[in-house]
Design a protein around this motif. Structure first.
Motif: not given
Length: 137
Positions: A93, A126, A129-130, A133-134
């Motif tokens: 991440k 996905d 994208d997550n 978004k975070n």
């Protein structure tokens, strides 16, 4: 027999036994060949797909080389096989956040996630994208 001779024989047998134990850690097929992990064979699969090899033959090859079942081998060839990530989720991440902040395109970032995790295209998208978004929150 002398004590020295017996000691040499015992040491020799112990060394043979220990060398066979080392080889037991890797799974083997029925012919005794060591099987490859999905992570080890993935680059070869991708290369053979790019060269236009027939998917059915490639699935059969993956099954022989890895010992995977039909469904898992098919998923690996089609890019949908769930592999264990070699890096921790939090590390991935952070790397994705860095890539997005530095202006690396989303497509290159998704490709990076796929290479690192073995995820399929949808799952990797996905994931990116997550993270995006975070990051915006």
């Amino acid at each position: 027999m002398s004590t020295e001779f017996i000691l040499i024989v015992v040491i020799g047998l112990a060394l043979i036994y220990l060398s066979t134990l080392r080889n037991r850690n890797k799974p083997a097929d029925r012919q005794g060949r060591e099987l490859k992990s999905p992570e080890e064979i993935l680059p070869e699969v991708q290369q053979r797909l790019e060269s236009g090899e027939n998917k059915i033959k490639l699935i059969k090859h993956v099954r022989i080389e890895t010992g995977l079942g039909l469904e898992d081998a098919k998923n690996l060839v089609e890019g949908n096989y769930k592999m264990k990530s070699p890096i921790a989720d939090s590390d991935l991440k952070e790397k994705v956040q860095e890539m997005l902040q530095s202006g690396t395109g989303e497509i290159k970032t998704i490709k990076y996630v796929r290479e690192q995790t073995g995820l399929g295209l949808k799952e990797a998208k996905d994931f990116v994208d997550n993270v995006k978004k975070n990051e915006e929150m």
